[in-house]
Design a protein around this motif. Structure first.
Motif, PDB file in Angstrom:
ATOM      1  N   VAL A 142     -46.909   0.431  37.052  1.00  0.00           N
ATOM      2  CA  VAL A 142     -47.791  -0.373  36.189  1.00  0.00           C
ATOM      3  C   VAL A 142     -47.736  -1.832  36.616  1.00  0.00           C
ATOM      4  CG1 VAL A 142     -48.103  -1.273  33.833  1.00  0.00           C
ATOM      5  CG2 VAL A 142     -47.741   1.172  34.195  1.00  0.00           C
ATOM      6  N   ASP A 196     -43.069   2.363  34.933  1.00  0.00           N
ATOM      7  CA  ASP A 196     -43.149   0.934  34.634  1.00  0.00           C
ATOM      8  C   ASP A 196     -43.323   0.112  35.915  1.00  0.00           C
ATOM      9  OD1 ASP A 196     -42.881   1.498  31.960  1.00  0.00           O
ATOM     10  OD2 ASP A 196     -40.754   0.947  31.849  1.00  0.00           O
ATOM     11  N   HIS A 228     -54.007  -1.728  31.693  1.00  0.00           N
ATOM     12  CA  HIS A 228     -52.556  -1.913  31.617  1.00  0.00           C
ATOM     13  C   HIS A 228     -52.167  -3.324  31.212  1.00  0.00           C
ATOM     14  CE1 HIS A 228     -51.737   2.042  33.210  1.00  0.00           C
ATOM     15  NE2 HIS A 228     -52.642   1.820  34.149  1.00  0.00           N
TER      16      HIS A 228
END
Length: 159
Positions: free
Chosen positions: A52, A49, A111
């Motif tokens: 990203v 995470d 993303h």
């Protein structure tokens, strides 16, 4: 009216490039239209995470560099508002008359869109609950911009 679509990554598929070129040509008599591509951030397929977020932030910096200060920004997100073609036409007309004459639609990369771009956006738009490839979304969006222009002019739109 100046309408700009900013997308992350370079279009490679010939059919998408040709479709966007066709609608861009159709828009030329009516508005100033610009398709802007910013580089996507190279990253492996599996990211944490935190990774990203870094990718979206870097792509977001590139997007923000392409947006003029007086532009009205609409980010395409899954949590955005659903518009019909007529509602989109009405919003473009309203902005052209009473708001900014420079409208920017932002399509993020694979993303999504970074937080700073979302903060810059005055509106969020969703084309439905299904996920579409961000490259295909460019073609869908430019077609809808063309449809909106035709609706606003009271001209027929042939499929």
């Amino acid at each position: 009216m100046h309408i700009q679509i900013i997308g992350v990554g370079k279009l490679k598929e010939k059919y998408l490039v040709q479709g966007i070129a066709e609608y861009s040509k159709r828009l030329t008599p009516y508005i100033k239209f610009q398709m802007t591509e910013v580089n996507d951030e190279k990253a492996p397929d599996t990211l944490s995470d935190a990774e990203v977020k870094i990718v979206k932030d870097k792509e977001g910096e590139r997007i923000l560099a392409q947006i003029k200060p007086d532009a009205h920004v609409v980010a395409l997100t899954l949590d955005g508002k659903l518009w019909s073609s007529e509602e989109m036409a009405a919003e473009i007309d309203r902005l052209g008359t009473y708001g900014s004459s420079h409208l920017v639609f932002v399509i993020g990369g694979s993303h999504g869109i970074g937080d700073e771009v979302l903060k810059r956006a005055q509106q969020r738009l969703c084309f439905g609950r299904m996920t579409l490839p961000h490259q295909l979304m460019r073609l869908v969006l430019v077609e809808q911009v063309y449809r909106a222009v035709k609706i606003n002019r009271g001209e027929p739109y042939h499929k």
